[in-house]
Design a protein around this motif. Sequence first.
Motif, mmCIF file in Angstrom:
data_model
loop_
_atom_site.group_PDB
_atom_site.id
_atom_site.type_symbol
_atom_site.label_atom_id
_atom_site.label_comp_id
_atom_site.label_asym_id
_atom_site.label_seq_id
_atom_site.Cartn_x
_atom_site.Cartn_y
_atom_site.Cartn_z
ATOM 1 N N ARG B 198 28.709 7.490 23.321
ATOM 2 C CA ARG B 198 28.987 6.490 22.101
ATOM 3 C C ARG B 198 28.199 5.135 23.120
ATOM 4 O O ARG B 198 27.043 4.860 22.503
ATOM 5 C CB ARG B 198 30.197 6.412 21.980
ATOM 6 C CG ARG B 198 31.141 7.949 20.843
ATOM 7 C CD ARG B 198 32.662 6.699 20.616
ATOM 8 N NE ARG B 198 33.575 6.259 21.419
ATOM 9 C CZ ARG B 198 34.458 7.410 21.788
ATOM 10 N NH1 ARG B 198 34.747 8.594 20.902
ATOM 11 N NH2 ARG B 198 35.353 7.044 23.188
ATOM 12 N N VAL B 199 28.230 5.311 24.618
ATOM 13 C CA VAL B 199 28.144 4.539 25.203
ATOM 14 C C VAL B 199 26.380 3.953 25.365
ATOM 15 O O VAL B 199 25.386 3.084 25.153
ATOM 16 C CB VAL B 199 28.283 3.833 26.552
ATOM 17 C CG1 VAL B 199 27.545 3.215 27.269
ATOM 18 C CG2 VAL B 199 29.222 3.610 26.315
ATOM 19 N N LEU B 201 24.471 6.400 22.900
ATOM 20 C CA LEU B 201 23.655 5.838 21.836
ATOM 21 C C LEU B 201 24.389 4.414 21.194
ATOM 22 O O LEU B 201 22.983 4.256 20.036
ATOM 23 C CB LEU B 201 24.552 7.230 20.925
ATOM 24 C CG LEU B 201 24.150 8.064 20.719
ATOM 25 C CD1 LEU B 201 24.509 8.872 19.977
ATOM 26 C CD2 LEU B 201 22.652 8.951 20.664
ATOM 27 N N ILE B 203 26.701 3.098 20.329
ATOM 28 C CA ILE B 203 27.140 3.006 18.991
ATOM 29 C C ILE B 203 28.858 2.673 19.488
ATOM 30 O O ILE B 203 29.424 1.690 18.357
ATOM 31 C CB ILE B 203 27.739 4.179 18.054
ATOM 32 C CG1 ILE B 203 28.649 5.457 18.820
ATOM 33 C CG2 ILE B 203 26.659 4.655 17.764
ATOM 34 C CD1 ILE B 203 28.468 6.367 18.203
ATOM 35 N N GLU B 204 28.883 2.711 21.010
ATOM 36 C CA GLU B 204 30.388 1.920 21.337
ATOM 37 C C GLU B 204 29.638 -0.139 22.217
ATOM 38 O O GLU B 204 28.788 0.045 22.606
ATOM 39 C CB GLU B 204 30.160 2.384 22.547
ATOM 40 C CG GLU B 204 32.142 2.121 23.673
ATOM 41 C CD GLU B 204 32.887 2.232 22.896
ATOM 42 O OE1 GLU B 204 33.244 1.139 22.014
ATOM 43 O OE2 GLU B 204 33.805 3.362 22.624
ATOM 44 N N ARG B 205 29.957 -0.437 21.331
ATOM 45 C CA ARG B 205 29.870 -2.088 20.553
ATOM 46 C C ARG B 205 30.963 -2.623 21.457
ATOM 47 O O ARG B 205 31.036 -4.677 20.906
ATOM 48 C CB ARG B 205 28.857 -2.135 19.450
ATOM 49 C CG ARG B 205 27.961 -1.470 19.599
ATOM 50 C CD ARG B 205 27.025 -1.734 18.260
ATOM 51 N NE ARG B 205 25.826 -1.215 18.045
ATOM 52 C CZ ARG B 205 24.789 -1.883 17.574
ATOM 53 N NH1 ARG B 205 24.417 -2.306 17.027
ATOM 54 N NH2 ARG B 205 23.346 -0.138 17.734
ATOM 55 N N THR B 206 32.393 -2.333 21.231
ATOM 56 C CA THR B 206 33.441 -3.194 21.694
ATOM 57 C C THR B 206 33.159 -3.562 22.981
ATOM 58 O O THR B 206 34.062 -4.659 22.906
ATOM 59 C CB THR B 206 34.115 -2.087 21.827
ATOM 60 O OG1 THR B 206 34.805 -0.758 22.414
ATOM 61 C CG2 THR B 206 34.932 -1.787 20.103
ATOM 62 N N TYR B 207 31.977 -3.250 24.195
ATOM 63 C CA TYR B 207 31.752 -4.246 24.503
ATOM 64 C C TYR B 207 30.944 -5.874 24.640
ATOM 65 O O TYR B 207 29.953 -5.054 23.867
ATOM 66 C CB TYR B 207 31.655 -3.336 26.184
ATOM 67 C CG TYR B 207 30.855 -2.480 26.552
ATOM 68 C CD1 TYR B 207 29.718 -3.018 26.618
ATOM 69 C CD2 TYR B 207 30.253 -1.378 25.410
ATOM 70 C CE1 TYR B 207 28.450 -2.795 26.913
ATOM 71 C CE2 TYR B 207 28.794 -0.662 25.255
ATOM 72 C CZ TYR B 207 28.308 -1.069 26.433
ATOM 73 O OH TYR B 207 26.716 -0.674 26.335
ATOM 74 N N GLY B 208 31.243 -6.545 25.292
ATOM 75 C CA GLY B 208 29.972 -7.486 25.788
ATOM 76 C C GLY B 208 29.964 -8.308 24.312
ATOM 77 O O GLY B 208 30.885 -8.084 23.456
ATOM 78 N N GLU B 209 29.110 -9.322 24.364
ATOM 79 C CA GLU B 209 29.369 -10.500 23.337
ATOM 80 C C GLU B 209 28.687 -9.994 22.353
ATOM 81 O O GLU B 209 27.782 -9.402 22.797
ATOM 82 C CB GLU B 209 28.754 -11.650 23.728
ATOM 83 C CG GLU B 209 29.600 -12.776 23.041
ATOM 84 C CD GLU B 209 29.024 -14.140 23.357
ATOM 85 O OE1 GLU B 209 28.422 -15.515 23.392
ATOM 86 O OE2 GLU B 209 28.259 -14.082 24.750
ATOM 87 N N GLY B 210 29.701 -10.395 21.290
ATOM 88 C CA GLY B 210 29.399 -9.713 19.583
ATOM 89 C C GLY B 210 29.216 -8.344 19.154
ATOM 90 O O GLY B 210 28.575 -8.127 18.767
ATOM 91 N N GLY B 211 29.947 -8.270 19.943
ATOM 92 C CA GLY B 211 30.602 -6.623 19.830
ATOM 93 C C GLY B 211 31.651 -6.414 18.659
ATOM 94 O O GLY B 211 31.597 -5.371 19.187
ATOM 95 N N GLY B 212 32.306 -7.558 18.609
ATOM 96 C CA GLY B 212 33.492 -6.762 17.849
ATOM 97 C C GLY B 212 33.274 -5.896 15.896
ATOM 98 O O GLY B 212 31.748 -6.165 16.123
ATOM 99 N N THR B 213 33.879 -5.088 15.731
ATOM 100 C CA THR B 213 33.870 -4.926 14.416
ATOM 101 C C THR B 213 34.469 -5.487 13.791
ATOM 102 O O THR B 213 35.415 -5.680 13.508
ATOM 103 C CB THR B 213 34.097 -2.598 15.316
ATOM 104 O OG1 THR B 213 34.690 -2.867 15.523
ATOM 105 C CG2 THR B 213 32.832 -2.231 16.490
#
Lengths: 370, 213
Positions: B198-199, B201, B203-213
């Motif tokens: 996930r990291v 590729l 697709i894991e964007r729940t970390y870092g600024e603007g990573g909200g889903t």
Amino acid sequence: MKKFAAWILVLVLGASSTTAFGFPLKAVDTPNDKGNNVTLSWPAQPHPPEQWAVLRVEAGKTYAAIDTIGGELTSYTDETAKNGVPYQYRLAGLGAGGAGVFSEDSQPAVPEPSWFDTGKLNVFIVITLFLALVLYYIGQAQRGKQWSFRPIAGLAAIEEAIGRSTEMGKGVLYVPGVQDIDDIQTIASMIILGNVARMTAKYETPLMVPANSPAVYTVADEVVKGAYADVGRADAYRSDMVRYITSEQFAYVAAVNGMMLRERPAANLLLGAFFAESLLLAETGHETGAIQIAGTANVHQLPFFVVACDYTLIGEEYYAASAYLSKDAKLLGSLKASDTIKILLVLTIVAGCVLLTLGNHTLAEFFATQ
Amino acid sequence: MKREIPLLISMAAGIFVLIGFFVPHPAIRDIYDDIQGWVIIVVAFTYVLGMANLLRINTEQIQRRAKDWPYKLALVLSLIATMIVGFFFSRGSHYLDDGTGFSWIYLTFYSSMSSTMFSLLAFFIASAAFRAFRVRSVEALLLAVAALILMIGRVPIGNAIHPAIPQIADWLMEIPQNAAKRGILMGAALGVIATGFRVILGIERTYGEGGGT
């Protein structure tokens, strides 16, 4: 002096073409290595000498001793070879029982670095299959496919715990474990922290994240700051939410326990890699009456968390947390892939058991750790 | 760009490290080893940030006379004193060598306090065990019985009561305990791989600024 004389004898006899040779010596390029290695092997001798002198020759040169090894050995790796150079080897007995004992000359061996470690072929196959399944299910998720997953009480309780803290006007304590940022459990913890910080930002609940490593502190600070900005609450972010404590295990425990007892957070989230400190933290949290949710993949710490916490995320549940909390279709697709590969592995284990029972070791040996 | 660049770096590093796991050739492995070295350098720099954070937060609270400020003062003074002794009073030796002021501080204060914290575990285990073994359900009963057999089976009195008790304790550890542990480990290993993918590729964007889903 005696040993020196034996060496001279070995070298003279070793270089002589009239010497009688006893047993075969096999030399091959060491497989799955960085190169510069040749592995020698030979059959065990009924009356081995005290020591073996390993003799080596390059094309156009004479034999020279490169090492002395114990007479009981049946293999040796020459780590001083040069890539691309053909070498031949010979063993000569030394010491008691070694006089006149020589191996045959080995076939020439050329050391070369390997481009693929065939010892890891089993891992490669599983990883490739897993990756293919992840991509397949992500594709399905993007086309709108939905799956249902069993509910995990501990994950559902995270929002409940934050809500409780909000109602009580108290904070949420998030402990990301005691490993550094290069540990996958800490990385997973940072991912969950992003989701938790979004919730605390939304509910305006104080968040405390004590970090035990400066690298974890740096990443956690960015994660929390980003989460608050994401939900439009950048103004609510405070630079003391994430703080570096210490990298020493029990000093860290003392500090976190102090926070629990002085600040009295209403929710303690212990998510990461924990060791001996797990029960020290969880029991202190339990005494303060906070709702506690723990998650770790360290099997030996799970019983402590199960006893002292209200909810415990066990192993894979911990790694599934970010997908569950975010409900993002692509992340859920990776969970589906994980479940599918688990079914395939269980079937493989059953097949391996059946084959072993029937006397066939092929599958078991293929999956043996190399 | 602030979000894409870190994602690209983590993807590239992840893919390279994954390839490096399977390829022993020096063309890849030497760079792989170098990357591991970079990690140490990066982590060394984060200590500066960590130290700055620790000093800033605690000195602010001391200045404001915030709640429990004397504890913060003790922390900051201890930190400064230890650093001064480590840097300037090691008499030319490495700061961790025997006989240096730093090692005296470490052995006299830190080591004793650390051992004290660890020793508290005995009391916490007792209180946790007391709660765990209260039989409220069938599962709790099974847990309590298994724990009782194990505890008695691991001490000489178990064998004195009946020779079968240590054997049952061994069986519990080797069969049901191992089966459950391996099941958990297998699930966790798959979770590790899935998280890694996930990291890598992106697709894991729940970390870092603007990573909200």
